[in-house]
Scaffold this active site. Structure first.
Site, PDB file in Angstrom:
ATOM      1  N   TRP A 189      51.333  73.693  17.045  1.00  0.00           N
ATOM      2  CA  TRP A 189      50.915  74.024  15.674  1.00  0.00           C
ATOM      3  C   TRP A 189      49.831  72.668  15.380  1.00  0.00           C
ATOM      4  O   TRP A 189      50.366  71.573  15.722  1.00  0.00           O
ATOM      5  CB  TRP A 189      51.984  73.662  14.631  1.00  0.00           C
ATOM      6  CG  TRP A 189      51.537  73.841  13.493  1.00  0.00           C
ATOM      7  CD1 TRP A 189      51.026  74.686  12.680  1.00  0.00           C
ATOM      8  CD2 TRP A 189      51.570  72.398  12.660  1.00  0.00           C
ATOM      9  NE1 TRP A 189      50.527  74.056  11.400  1.00  0.00           N
ATOM     10  CE2 TRP A 189      50.809  72.671  11.300  1.00  0.00           C
ATOM     11  CE3 TRP A 189      51.726  71.128  12.770  1.00  0.00           C
ATOM     12  CZ2 TRP A 189      50.775  71.867  10.350  1.00  0.00           C
ATOM     13  CZ3 TRP A 189      51.679  70.186  11.722  1.00  0.00           C
ATOM     14  CH2 TRP A 189      51.044  70.644  10.487  1.00  0.00           C
ATOM     15  N   GLU A 230      51.355  78.739  16.364  1.00  0.00           N
ATOM     16  CA  GLU A 230      51.950  78.661  15.087  1.00  0.00           C
ATOM     17  C   GLU A 230      50.614  78.926  13.826  1.00  0.00           C
ATOM     18  O   GLU A 230      50.081  77.781  13.806  1.00  0.00           O
ATOM     19  CB  GLU A 230      52.914  77.811  14.733  1.00  0.00           C
ATOM     20  CG  GLU A 230      53.363  77.725  13.393  1.00  0.00           C
ATOM     21  CD  GLU A 230      54.555  76.635  13.337  1.00  0.00           C
ATOM     22  OE1 GLU A 230      54.693  75.986  14.282  1.00  0.00           O
ATOM     23  OE2 GLU A 230      55.114  76.666  12.149  1.00  0.00           O
ATOM     24  N   LYS A 232      49.053  78.775   9.794  1.00  0.00           N
ATOM     25  CA  LYS A 232      49.538  78.205   8.422  1.00  0.00           C
ATOM     26  C   LYS A 232      48.664  78.693   7.533  1.00  0.00           C
ATOM     27  O   LYS A 232      47.395  79.019   7.894  1.00  0.00           O
ATOM     28  CB  LYS A 232      49.444  76.774   8.980  1.00  0.00           C
ATOM     29  CG  LYS A 232      50.128  75.853   7.515  1.00  0.00           C
ATOM     30  CD  LYS A 232      50.884  74.746   7.873  1.00  0.00           C
ATOM     31  CE  LYS A 232      51.228  74.015   6.837  1.00  0.00           C
ATOM     32  NZ  LYS A 232      51.913  72.671   7.009  1.00  0.00           N
ATOM     33  N   ASP A 263      56.167  81.121  11.097  1.00  0.00           N
ATOM     34  CA  ASP A 263      57.061  80.515  10.334  1.00  0.00           C
ATOM     35  C   ASP A 263      56.952  80.987   8.831  1.00  0.00           C
ATOM     36  O   ASP A 263      56.233  81.280   8.321  1.00  0.00           O
ATOM     37  CB  ASP A 263      56.375  78.839  10.443  1.00  0.00           C
ATOM     38  CG  ASP A 263      57.014  78.004   9.550  1.00  0.00           C
ATOM     39  OD1 ASP A 263      57.392  78.376   8.274  1.00  0.00           O
ATOM     40  OD2 ASP A 263      57.113  76.882   9.862  1.00  0.00           O
ATOM     41  N   HIS A 266      54.766  80.005   5.994  1.00  0.00           N
ATOM     42  CA  HIS A 266      53.270  79.883   6.323  1.00  0.00           C
ATOM     43  C   HIS A 266      52.440  81.020   5.867  1.00  0.00           C
ATOM     44  O   HIS A 266      51.647  81.245   6.502  1.00  0.00           O
ATOM     45  CB  HIS A 266      52.971  79.591   7.649  1.00  0.00           C
ATOM     46  CG  HIS A 266      53.540  78.060   8.182  1.00  0.00           C
ATOM     47  ND1 HIS A 266      53.117  77.612   9.263  1.00  0.00           N
ATOM     48  CD2 HIS A 266      54.296  77.271   7.434  1.00  0.00           C
ATOM     49  CE1 HIS A 266      53.682  76.403   9.516  1.00  0.00           C
ATOM     50  NE2 HIS A 266      54.362  76.193   8.189  1.00  0.00           N
ATOM     51  N   HIS A 290      59.932  80.343  13.368  1.00  0.00           N
ATOM     52  CA  HIS A 290      60.239  79.260  12.440  1.00  0.00           C
ATOM     53  C   HIS A 290      60.927  79.548  11.459  1.00  0.00           C
ATOM     54  O   HIS A 290      59.949  79.749  10.412  1.00  0.00           O
ATOM     55  CB  HIS A 290      59.135  78.298  12.369  1.00  0.00           C
ATOM     56  CG  HIS A 290      58.788  77.394  13.480  1.00  0.00           C
ATOM     57  ND1 HIS A 290      57.941  76.525  13.107  1.00  0.00           N
ATOM     58  CD2 HIS A 290      59.234  77.384  14.780  1.00  0.00           C
ATOM     59  CE1 HIS A 290      57.871  75.772  14.469  1.00  0.00           C
ATOM     60  NE2 HIS A 290      58.878  76.544  15.270  1.00  0.00           N
ATOM     61  N   ASP A 298      55.302  75.611   0.880  1.00  0.00           N
ATOM     62  CA  ASP A 298      55.881  75.669   2.089  1.00  0.00           C
ATOM     63  C   ASP A 298      56.562  74.283   2.141  1.00  0.00           C
ATOM     64  O   ASP A 298      56.522  73.315   2.917  1.00  0.00           O
ATOM     65  CB  ASP A 298      54.548  75.469   3.233  1.00  0.00           C
ATOM     66  CG  ASP A 298      55.267  75.221   4.586  1.00  0.00           C
ATOM     67  OD1 ASP A 298      56.214  75.740   4.991  1.00  0.00           O
ATOM     68  OD2 ASP A 298      54.161  74.672   5.552  1.00  0.00           O
ATOM     69  N   ASP A 300      59.680  73.706   3.463  1.00  0.00           N
ATOM     70  CA  ASP A 300      60.730  73.375   4.185  1.00  0.00           C
ATOM     71  C   ASP A 300      62.145  72.785   3.872  1.00  0.00           C
ATOM     72  O   ASP A 300      62.614  71.828   4.198  1.00  0.00           O
ATOM     73  CB  ASP A 300      59.989  72.159   5.174  1.00  0.00           C
ATOM     74  CG  ASP A 300      58.898  72.748   6.163  1.00  0.00           C
ATOM     75  OD1 ASP A 300      59.101  73.625   6.962  1.00  0.00           O
ATOM     76  OD2 ASP A 300      57.699  72.512   5.888  1.00  0.00           O
ATOM     77  N   ASP A 330      62.944  75.709  11.260  1.00  0.00           N
ATOM     78  CA  ASP A 330      62.033  74.549  10.841  1.00  0.00           C
ATOM     79  C   ASP A 330      62.134  74.109   9.343  1.00  0.00           C
ATOM     80  O   ASP A 330      61.746  74.836   8.465  1.00  0.00           O
ATOM     81  CB  ASP A 330      60.681  74.979  11.347  1.00  0.00           C
ATOM     82  CG  ASP A 330      59.435  74.092  10.984  1.00  0.00           C
ATOM     83  OD1 ASP A 330      59.907  72.659  10.704  1.00  0.00           O
ATOM     84  OD2 ASP A 330      58.299  74.439  11.161  1.00  0.00           O
TER      85      ASP A 330
HETATM   86  C1  RNT Z   1      54.194  72.699  10.062  1.00  0.00           C
HETATM   87  C2  RNT Z   1      54.825  73.653  10.929  1.00  0.00           C
HETATM   88  C3  RNT Z   1      55.401  72.976  12.205  1.00  0.00           C
HETATM   89  C4  RNT Z   1      56.069  71.693  11.998  1.00  0.00           C
HETATM   90  C5  RNT Z   1      57.052  71.150  13.111  1.00  0.00           C
HETATM   91  C6  RNT Z   1      57.415  69.786  12.908  1.00  0.00           C
HETATM   92  O1  RNT Z   1      53.853  73.464   8.927  1.00  0.00           O
HETATM   93  O2  RNT Z   1      55.684  74.436  10.624  1.00  0.00           O
HETATM   94  O3  RNT Z   1      56.137  74.092  12.960  1.00  0.00           O
HETATM   95  O4  RNT Z   1      57.115  71.867  10.841  1.00  0.00           O
HETATM   96  O5  RNT Z   1      56.347  71.219  14.090  1.00  0.00           O
HETATM   97 ZN    ZN Z   2      56.926  75.820  11.752  1.00  0.00          ZN
END
Ligand code: RNT
Ligand code: ZN
Length: 423
Positions: A189, A230, A232, A263, A266, A290, A298, A300, A330
């Site tokens: 990523w 990955e 985004k 993810d 994302h 993820h 986003d 997290d 994640d």
């Molecule tokens: C970032 C991505 C990525 C990170 C990690 C730390 O937006 O989601 O995967 O969160 O690699």
């Molecule tokens: Zn991620």
């Protein structure tokens, strides 16, 4: 846990098993299946994505907020915290590392010269515990991240540095997988993108494709490592344009026959990662998840048993693709006890999978095939109140971890004895 409490759980389980059986569901088979599903637990919840490089540079558009005491500051602390969490989560899982968690002896190599030996302490630890490892090159929090760009930078020197980092990480992943006897997924990523409206959307994407090709040039043994990419939608500082978009990586993963990482934070808020699985797996061998919890963006947040996670689990199980979909988490919340964060996230993911395994899927599919959409909706709604909790508690009991909320006491004690003593 007293004998009386155990009996109560067993009785509730017996009754639940009955209820599920009436819907044609084999609970024992579901529990056995759940035991075989590894979740890749991300190490970076334990230290707010700081890593061990010692710099204070947090960059690349990802940000842990909060200042809860007790953050792990080195490998020994992080491993002890992960051990603590894994002891309170049923099943056998994996641990997901990032390149910033290297532990070199002597002078610290820069990221472009990292090698397997810099992770020997993690690997020894994983061998001892029979854990699989996954890996990620770290394309953020580093001075070579220039004006928000790494692999897609117009500066050849910047690209070269990050290509070398990407190559080094594939070798590390290959080594981890071969030592541990289970393929290590190496997920790429990058944060690259523009804060404001770009004039040229093409050049960075061409450069990214070239850089990725250079990283992937060296053939690796798929029995030991697998590549993933990955995408985004946007990040802090890349609100207007992200080079590695969903379409970019979907096409790239198909072309190169590598894994696509989805993810759940994302995508546009009304898009469903659950719905994407059956689409991308028409063309791809496999996918990496993820699982995260985006709150308005986003963000997290810690994964909970919400609609999105339940839908994802439902698709992975219902689509019979557990062997092709690698499930990783994640998130990074620095405002609560970090070990509790892992446990809540991991246990929620497992509960979602258990719920999916306990669905009367054959009945639902048959109803759908016959055009009985009324019955399908009625049964789906009924499923929401089936006694999942009773089966879950029993599952914890038989895997020798605390059922219900009993794990929290353990974490609070660890906070007092261990985390509280970290400054
Ligand atoms: C970032 C991505 C990525 C990170 C990690 C730390 O937006 O989601 O995967 O969160 O690699
Ligand atoms: Zn991620």
């Amino acid at each position: 846990m007293s004998a009386a409490q155990e009996r109560t759980i067993e009785q509730a389980f017996e009754s639940a098993r009955h209820t599920y059986r009436n819907h044609g569901v084999d609970v024992e088979a579901a529990l056995r299946r759940l035991e075989s599903i590894p979740i890749s637990m991300h190490c970076w919840q334990g230290d707010d994505v700081a890593g061990f490089e010692g710099g204070s540079l947090s960059d690349g558009g990802i940000l842990a907020t909060g200042a809860y005491p007790g953050r792990a500051r080195d490998g020994d602390e992080l491993r002890a915290d992960i051990d603590k969490a894994l002891n309170l989560i049923p099943g056998q899982h994996r641990v997901n590392l990032h390149a910033i968690y290297a532990e070199p002896t002597g002078t610290r190599p820069d990221r472009d010269t990292l090698a397997p030996e810099h992770f020997s302490r993690w690997i020894d630890w994983a061998v001892e515990r029979g854990l699989g490892l996954d890996f990620n090159p770290t394309f953020f929090s580093h001075p070579m991240l220039r004006d928000g760009f790494t692999l897609a930078s117009r500066d050849e020197g910047v690209r070269r540095f990050w290509i070398d980092h990407g190559r080094a990480c594939r070798r590390i992943a290959q080594h981890m997988g071969s030592v541990l006897g289970t393929p290590c997924i190496n997920n790429i990523w990058i944060p690259d993108g523009f804060k404001d409206t770009p004039a040229d959307r093409w050049t960075p994407r061409k450069l990214l494709r070239e850089s990725l090709d250079a990283i992937l040039e060296q053939p690796m043994d798929r029995a030991h490592m697998r590549d993933a990419v990955e995408s985004k939608l946007f990040g802090i500082g890349s609100e207007s344009y992200v080079v590695g978009s969903a379409e970019f990586y979907l096409g790239y993963a198909v072309q190169r026959n590598i894994l696509l990482c989805l993810d759940s934070g994302h995508f546009h808020p009304t898009e469903s990662v659950a719905d994407k699985l059956s689409s991308v797996l028409m063309q791809l061998d496999g996918a990496l998840l993820h699982v995260s919890r985006p709150v308005r963006w986003d963000s997290d947040h810690v994964v909970t048993l919400d609609e999105q996670v339940r839908a994802i689990a439902g698709e992975v199980v219902g689509g019979h693709c557990l062997d092709r979909v690698h499930i990783g988490l994640d998130f990074f919340d620095a405002s609560i006890n970090r070990i509790a964060a892992w446990i809540i996230g991991m246990r929620s993911m497992l509960k979602a999978l258990l719920e999916a395994l306990l669905m009367p899927r054959e009945t639902l599919v048959a109803m759908e095939a016959e055009g009985d959409y009324t019955g399908r909706l009625a049964l789906l709604e009924e499923c929401r109140t089936l006694p999942l909790g009773a089966v879950w508690d029993y599952y914890c009991l038989r895997n020798s971890v605390p059922p219900g909320l009993a794990w929290l006491q353990d974490v609070r004690q660890y906070e007092k004895d261990v985390l509280g003593k970290r400054s």
